[in-house]
Write a protein that holds these residues in place. Structure first.
Motif, PDB file in Angstrom:
ATOM      1  N   TYR A 139       0.874  -1.309   0.002  1.00 56.84           N
ATOM      2  CA  TYR A 139       0.032  -0.024  -0.004  1.00 56.84           C
ATOM      3  C   TYR A 139       0.769   1.180  -0.042  1.00 56.84           C
ATOM      4  CZ  TYR A 139      -2.372   4.018   2.378  1.00 56.84           C
ATOM      5  OH  TYR A 139      -2.699   5.126   2.583  1.00 56.84           O
ATOM      6  N   VAL A 140       1.979   1.190   0.771  1.00 52.71           N
ATOM      7  CA  VAL A 140       2.625   2.430   0.881  1.00 52.71           C
ATOM      8  C   VAL A 140       3.436   2.681  -0.572  1.00 52.71           C
ATOM      9  CG1 VAL A 140       5.016   3.219   1.953  1.00 52.71           C
ATOM     10  CG2 VAL A 140       3.483   2.143   3.282  1.00 52.71           C
ATOM     11  N   TRP A 175      -5.126   0.182  -8.344  1.00 50.65           N
ATOM     12  CA  TRP A 175      -3.901  -0.782  -8.582  1.00 50.65           C
ATOM     13  C   TRP A 175      -4.269  -2.163  -7.977  1.00 50.65           C
ATOM     14  CZ3 TRP A 175      -1.106  -2.557  -4.408  1.00 50.65           C
ATOM     15  CH2 TRP A 175      -0.166  -3.787  -4.842  1.00 50.65           C
ATOM     16  N   ALA A 176      -4.490  -2.093  -6.722  1.00 48.98           N
ATOM     17  CA  ALA A 176      -4.888  -3.395  -5.873  1.00 48.98           C
ATOM     18  C   ALA A 176      -6.050  -4.367  -6.749  1.00 48.98           C
ATOM     19  CB  ALA A 176      -5.042  -3.331  -4.613  1.00 48.98           C
ATOM     20  N   LYS A 177      -7.101  -3.542  -7.154  1.00 47.95           N
ATOM     21  CA  LYS A 177      -8.104  -4.184  -7.754  1.00 47.95           C
ATOM     22  C   LYS A 177      -7.680  -4.777  -9.045  1.00 47.95           C
ATOM     23  CE  LYS A 177     -12.626  -4.861  -9.377  1.00 47.95           C
ATOM     24  NZ  LYS A 177     -13.307  -5.998  -8.932  1.00 47.95           N
ATOM     25  N   ARG A 178      -7.018  -3.909  -9.923  1.00 49.88           N
ATOM     26  CA  ARG A 178      -6.854  -4.571 -11.178  1.00 49.88           C
ATOM     27  C   ARG A 178      -5.555  -5.470 -11.059  1.00 49.88           C
ATOM     28  NH1 ARG A 178      -7.878  -1.103 -16.104  1.00 49.88           N
ATOM     29  NH2 ARG A 178     -10.041   0.015 -15.603  1.00 49.88           N
ATOM     30  N   ALA A 179      -4.592  -5.562 -10.240  1.00 49.91           N
ATOM     31  CA  ALA A 179      -3.817  -6.577 -10.127  1.00 49.91           C
ATOM     32  C   ALA A 179      -4.318  -7.635  -9.933  1.00 49.91           C
ATOM     33  CB  ALA A 179      -2.518  -5.956  -9.197  1.00 49.91           C
ATOM     34  N   GLU A 207      -7.760  -6.309   4.460  1.00 53.77           N
ATOM     35  CA  GLU A 207      -7.513  -5.805   6.008  1.00 53.77           C
ATOM     36  C   GLU A 207      -6.260  -5.083   6.482  1.00 53.77           C
ATOM     37  OE1 GLU A 207      -8.731  -8.601   5.069  1.00 53.77           O
ATOM     38  OE2 GLU A 207     -10.731  -8.511   5.562  1.00 53.77           O
ATOM     39  N   GLN A 208      -5.283  -5.579   6.000  1.00 57.97           N
ATOM     40  CA  GLN A 208      -3.906  -5.095   6.243  1.00 57.97           C
ATOM     41  C   GLN A 208      -3.932  -3.626   5.480  1.00 57.97           C
ATOM     42  OE1 GLN A 208      -0.770  -7.612   4.949  1.00 57.97           O
ATOM     43  NE2 GLN A 208      -1.224  -9.131   6.479  1.00 57.97           N
ATOM     44  N   GLY A 209      -4.239  -3.696   4.251  1.00 62.28           N
ATOM     45  CA  GLY A 209      -4.384  -2.226   3.642  1.00 62.28           C
ATOM     46  C   GLY A 209      -5.176  -1.298   4.399  1.00 62.28           C
ATOM     47  N   MET A 210      -6.403  -1.702   4.728  1.00 58.78           N
ATOM     48  CA  MET A 210      -7.189  -0.668   5.395  1.00 58.78           C
ATOM     49  C   MET A 210      -6.778  -0.098   6.594  1.00 58.78           C
ATOM     50  SD  MET A 210      -9.758  -0.465   3.311  1.00 58.78           S
ATOM     51  CE  MET A 210     -10.431  -1.216   2.009  1.00 58.78           C
ATOM     52  N   ASN A 211      -5.880  -1.072   7.307  1.00 60.74           N
ATOM     53  CA  ASN A 211      -5.386  -0.960   8.729  1.00 60.74           C
ATOM     54  C   ASN A 211      -4.117   0.282   8.466  1.00 60.74           C
ATOM     55  OD1 ASN A 211      -4.755  -1.031  11.417  1.00 60.74           O
ATOM     56  ND2 ASN A 211      -3.138  -2.543  10.730  1.00 60.74           N
ATOM     57  N   ALA A 212      -3.450   0.078   7.252  1.00 54.56           N
ATOM     58  CA  ALA A 212      -2.348   0.733   6.978  1.00 54.56           C
ATOM     59  C   ALA A 212      -2.769   2.367   6.672  1.00 54.56           C
ATOM     60  CB  ALA A 212      -1.501   0.332   5.674  1.00 54.56           C
ATOM     61  N   ALA A 213      -4.040   2.242   5.649  1.00 51.69           N
ATOM     62  CA  ALA A 213      -4.474   3.446   5.678  1.00 51.69           C
ATOM     63  C   ALA A 213      -4.935   4.277   6.983  1.00 51.69           C
ATOM     64  CB  ALA A 213      -5.789   3.421   4.634  1.00 51.69           C
ATOM     65  N   ALA A 214      -5.673   3.570   7.569  1.00 49.25           N
ATOM     66  CA  ALA A 214      -6.104   4.042   8.806  1.00 49.25           C
ATOM     67  C   ALA A 214      -4.988   4.463   9.817  1.00 49.25           C
ATOM     68  CB  ALA A 214      -7.038   3.290   9.691  1.00 49.25           C
TER      69      ALA A 214
END
Length: 289
Positions: free
Chosen positions: A163-164, A213-217, A230-237
């Motif tokens: 995500y970063v 990107w994540a969706k298309r990849a 969930e990891q991505g959402m946690n990182a964004a939060a």
């Protein structure tokens, strides 16, 4: 994430242990200077340290560093291979997407450094955190940051790291599409920072692009596994302005926001992840964020 069998990007510049070079001052009013300052605020760094660097000075003795400087890392270590595979995935996604729009995607480089490294936007330092420099079209990243992301911010896991990288590549996409340049004109009608400011809209859009990107990849190669989203959402939060400010001072100051609240970051990342469509990422056309 399932990236072990994916290709690695040839656009990685591994400068870890190179010793860096002399500091090149950044004009605070420039896009590069703005992005560098925002990168620091994004990851909770004391902005006084960054402003000092932007003006060409050295860090003060009391400013400290977000993570300790590390020595040279192996040239083909696991983290480098992972980041290289993530970068390659972003190249594949955005090259295809741009072709569908009748445009050409120019691949950025990602510079791995340790401690400090000159960039087209000035002197990159570990304490500034990852950032994209529009002047040289490169992302700068000290892998030691991920220890901070997991340790102090509580956002661990491979997809948090991805995500970063995808967020910073999102800024390159903005640069490729001319959005960074268009944002300059928005500054006449919007505040620089604050809850609805130009900076917040830029960063939330980069979050949305990361979701695209994540969706298309994943649609193309099924790279996501259980728990990755969930990891991505946690990182964004974890890197919301309100959360970082409360961690640093015990309260939030909305007028000083540069990247959006935790809820906003999650919302826009999810928006890109659900749609896979950059047309859903128009933060500048959205009256509310």
């Amino acid at each position: 994430m399932r990236l072990d069998d994916e290709r690695q990007s040839s656009n990685i510049e591994d400068r870890r242990g190179s010793g860096g070079g002399g500091r090149a001052p950044i004009r605070i009013g420039s896009i590069g200077g703005l992005v560098l300052v925002l990168g620091a605020l994004y990851f909770g760094v004391d902005p006084r340290l960054v402003l000092n660097l932007l003006e060409g000075g050295a860090p003060s003795a009391g400013s400290g560093s977000m993570v300790a400087q590390q020595g040279p890392a192996p040239g083909n270590d696991a983290q480098k291979r992972f980041i290289s595979s993530v970068l390659a995935s972003t190249e594949d996604v955005w090259t295809t997407y741009f072709q569908q729009m009748g445009r050409t995607y120019h691949e950025p480089h990602l510079v791995l450094f340790s401690g400090g490294e000159p960039s087209g936007c000035g002197y990159a330092q570990t304490s500034v955190g990852p950032f994209y420099c529009p002047a040289d079209h490169k992302v700068y990243l000290d892998l030691a940051f991920f220890q901070e992301l997991q340790g102090r911010l509580g956002a661990g896991g491979d997809f948090a790291k991805a995500y970063v990288v995808a967020h910073e590549i999102g800024h390159h996409v903005q640069n490729e599409l001319g959005i960074m340049q268009q944002a300059q004109t928005q500054r006449s009608s919007l505040s620089e920072t604050g809850e609805g400011g130009v900076s917040v809209r830029m960063e939330l859009q980069a979050d949305c692009f990361a979701g695209v990107w994540a969706k298309r990849a994943n649609d193309a190669k099924q790279i996501l596994q259980t728990g990755d989203v969930e990891q991505g959402m946690n990182a964004a939060a974890a890197v919301g302005d309100d959360r970082l400010q409360k961690m640093a001072r015990g309260y939030a100051v909305p007028d000083s926001f540069t990247h959006g609240t935790s809820a906003q970051r999650v919302q826009w990342f999810r928006r890109g992840l659900n749609s896979g469509d950059i047309r859903q990422c128009n933060t500048f056309g959205s009256p509310s964020l």
